[in-house]
Design an enzyme around this catalytic site. Structure first.
Site, short mmCIF file in Angstrom:
data_model
loop_
_atom_site.label_atom_id
_atom_site.label_comp_id
_atom_site.label_asym_id
_atom_site.label_seq_id
_atom_site.Cartn_x
_atom_site.Cartn_y
_atom_site.Cartn_z
N SER A 74 -52.91 83.03 35.63
CA SER A 74 -52.15 82.10 34.80
C SER A 74 -52.80 80.72 34.84
CB SER A 74 -50.71 81.99 35.29
OG SER A 74 -50.02 80.94 34.64
N TYR A 122 -43.85 80.95 41.59
CA TYR A 122 -44.70 81.60 40.58
C TYR A 122 -46.12 81.05 40.63
CZ TYR A 122 -46.41 83.07 35.97
OH TYR A 122 -47.14 83.61 34.95
#
Length: 678
Positions: free
Chosen positions: A555, A568
């Site tokens: 990500s 996350y």
């Protein structure tokens, strides 16, 4: 409007082809003769409709028929130059076509055109080939069928064989068909129903004779130590051996595999005579063109250790390659096509089963099916006589036939990821699903793994049948489940080449709101899960010795520090560093490890649909429905990132164009300056 003769032909073909007792996949051909009006002259002309080259009877449609002028086909008898120039006759069929002619005429066209019967079937039933390959096949034919079926000595398919069968039809009006030595059967009839009845009668009569007359244990008694292992032990050994066997089959070019432990295979391998019979090879041309003339057989008992089996397989592979090269050298002439590779296409492991290989899953599966046909043929022949396949030199003439080479040359160019086997986690929706679709579109076999078994199966079904895609259930946080997922991939397609660590989830919370459970859940799925998947896959990749790719869907957040996202983003940073660590460790095995850093993939995303989108929208003070547009406007390119954009990046990383790239992170974020890699 479809000609009635064609409609009857297609119905008959589909019925016959649907039953494996009648013929093998893509084997045999059928035909019909009838009248149509010639649009040029306005007069009726007699046509021959016959299954074209490469078609399959069970799925035959009108577009798969070659359409020829019967008068012109029969006129070729006057110009036939003899068996020495047999191959020229196939090209001559092009001058007999009616209109655009439909499918390409096959080598068996003469058989159908020259036989004086309106409907003709040429089939490869196991029972018929068993009689055709029996040492005393001619005597058995008379004994079993009387004067209704006539023996034809082995002759390579072609124009002369058509003349031979036409003469038999003329000289034996009482006959309904013939047994073609070493090959199969041909039958005929005045009507489509009569031809089908003749074919089925020959097949069923041969089957009954073999069943009633076969000696007990036609393959001999059970060889001590060679009986089938218990199912769980058998499957475990198959999984352990599969990467090594794929390496053997892929020495010259990469192959996809198929595994079967069907009782017919296990019983054959348990019997005393299996080494002798396997060495004799297959006989029917359709069989050995797909299986090579003989398999590689592991000559160790079922309970041999994995180490002993692998060591012996290496020795046997070297011997097989030398033997195949010698076979080629014995028979090749100045005009022979070059050798097509010396690796086996069928590998038999006593107590475990059969591994077969091909350029794709369907070809690998069909090769296995053909060897099962060959086992059935051997059983039938050995039960009433002895198995005597056609001579090795004749096998070579067909395997390296110029016509077969031309047929191979007409095959479409392989897609970029052909022969590659991909495993994508979290692939039932969103980014993972898009990746699976793209990889399959580029030629890969794809395994879709997901927590939801039904969704995984549905996503696989969207891509295609089991020869292309498979859905499996997997919880990537569970070590045993991950291993089962990789095992399922290996058993389905023979190995593994490309792994995409995509499974993920996210909880948007601040530091103080994030619980230990939140932290553990996200790290278990993405950091631990990626580690487990990569570790299990790496074992297969290393054993295969074919290189491979591992791709992490990380990500933008692995390098960008945003608010309310600690768990996350931290686990994505963990994944990002796994890419670097594994690239350094697996490079010596030819395995590339790369990552992709997407951002703002809202549309179709399972993560965003699961509540993440609403929470991120709240953080940024926009409506959830506008989140994708919001993300787009904050990028340099001002465009929304879609799952397909990530899938494109995965393909590029795994393509030949980036064969020398590893340890790379590719941003797919439409340009987020704060996430630029430095």
């Amino acid at each position: 409007m479809t000609n009635p003769a064609v409609a009857e032909l297609l119905d008959r073909s589909n019925r016959l082809g649907a039953d494996p007792r009648n013929t093998n996949y893509a084997g045999g051909n059928t035909s019909a003769k009838g009248l149509e009006v010639d649009p040029v002259t306005g007069e009726e002309v007699e046509l021959l409709w016959v299954k074209g080259s490469g078609g399959d009877l069970g799925t035959l449609t009108e577009s798969g028929l070659a359409v020829l002028r019967l008068d012109r086909v029969r006129a070729l008898v006057g110009t036939y130059p003899g068996v020495e120039r047999e191959d020229e006759m196939v090209a001559a069929f092009d001058y007999c076509l009616h209109g655009r002619g439909g499918a390409a005429p096959s080598i068996d066209t003469a058989m159908h055109g020259l036989v004086d019967a309106p409907h003709v079937d040429h089939l490869h039933p196991d029972s018929g080939i068993a009689i055709a390959t029996a040492a005393d096949g001619e005597e058995l034919t008379t004994k079993i069928f009387g004067d209704r079926v006539v023996w034809v000595p082995w002759r390579r398919p072609g124009f002369q064989l058509g003349l031979d069968i036409a003469r038999i039809r003329s000289e034996h009006p009482e006959a309904v068909g013939c047994i073609l030595g070493g090959h199969g059967i041909t039958a005929w009839g005045e009507t489509s129903a009569e031809a089908e009845e003749s074919s089925r009668w020959i097949i069923d009569t041969a089957s009954r004779y073999l069943e009633d007359s076969s000696r007990p244990e036609p393959f001999g008694p059970v060889l001590p130590g060679y009986a089938a292992l218990p199912e769980a032990e058998r499957r475990a050994k198959a999984v352990a051996l599969a990467p090594v066997l794929r390496s053997i089959a892929s020495h010259d070019r990469p192959m996809v595999g198929h595994f079967t432990d069907a009782p017919v295979v296990l019983d054959f391998l348990a019997a005393t005579e299996h080494p002798r019979l396997a060495a004799l090879g297959t006989s029917c041309p359709d069989h050995f063109l797909r299986t090579k003339i003989k398999p590689l057989v592991l000559d160790l008992p079922a309970d041999a250790s994995l180490e002993a089996a692998k060591a012996r397989l290496a020795e046997l592979h070297e011997a097989y390659r030398a033997d195949y090269q010698a076979y080629y050298d014995r028979h090749a002439g100045p005009d022979s096509p070059p050798i097509r590779g010396a690796d086996p296409l069928v590998i038999l492991v006593p107590g475990v089963g059969m591994f077969s290989y091909g350029k794709d899953k369907q070809t690998a599966r069909v090769a296995g099916e053909f060897y099962v046909n060959a086992i059935n043929v051997m059983r039938g022949a050995e039960g009433v006589s002895s198995y005597a396949p056609i001579d090795e030199s004749e096998k070579f003439r067909i395997e390296y036939w110029a016509l077969e080479e031309a047929k191979l040359a007409r095959m479409p160019r392989p897609k970029p990821l052909a022969t590659r086997i991909a495993l994508v986690t979290g692939a039932a929706s969103g980014i993972g699903k898009a990746i699976a679709h793209r990889l399959a579109a580029e030629g890969a076999c794809v395994v879709i793994a997901d927590l939801d078994a039904d969704k995984a199966a549905a996503a696989a079904a969207e891509i295609g049948g089991p020869d292309v895609a498979l859905g499996v259930v997997a919880n990537v946080t569970d070590e045993a489940a991950v291993q089962a997922m990789v095992d399922a991939t290996v058993l389905a397609f023979g190995g593994l080449d490309l792994v995409v660590n995509n499974a993920g989830l996210s909880l948007s919370k601040s530091l103080l709101e994030t619980t230990v459970a939140d932290w553990d859940l996200q790290h278990d799925v993405m950091a631990k899960g990626s580690f487990l998947v990569s570790r299990a896959a790496a074992k297969v990749l290393i054993d295969q010795e074919l290189g491979g790719d591992i791709v992490y869907i990380s990500s933008k957040n692995s390098v960008f520090a945003g608010p309310n996202n600690i768990a996350y983003s931290a686990t994505k940073a963990d994944q990002a560093h796994q890419v670097r660590l594994l690239a350094a460790e697996l490079g010596e095995h030819g395995v590339k490890v790369n990552g992709i850093n997407p951002d703002g993939v809202v549309r179709g995303s399972g993560i965003f649909a699961g509540g993440w989108g609403a929470k991120r929208a709240a953080v940024y003070g926009v409506e959830e429905s506008e989140l994708g547009a919001y993300y787009a406007q904050r990028t340099l390119l001002k465009c929304e990132v879609l799952p397909e954009n990530v899938a494109n990046a995965v393909f590029v990383l795994c393509s030949a164009d980036l064969s020398h790239t590893t340890g790379l992170h590719v941003p797919v974020d439409a340009g987020v300056a704060a996430a630029f890699l430095r």
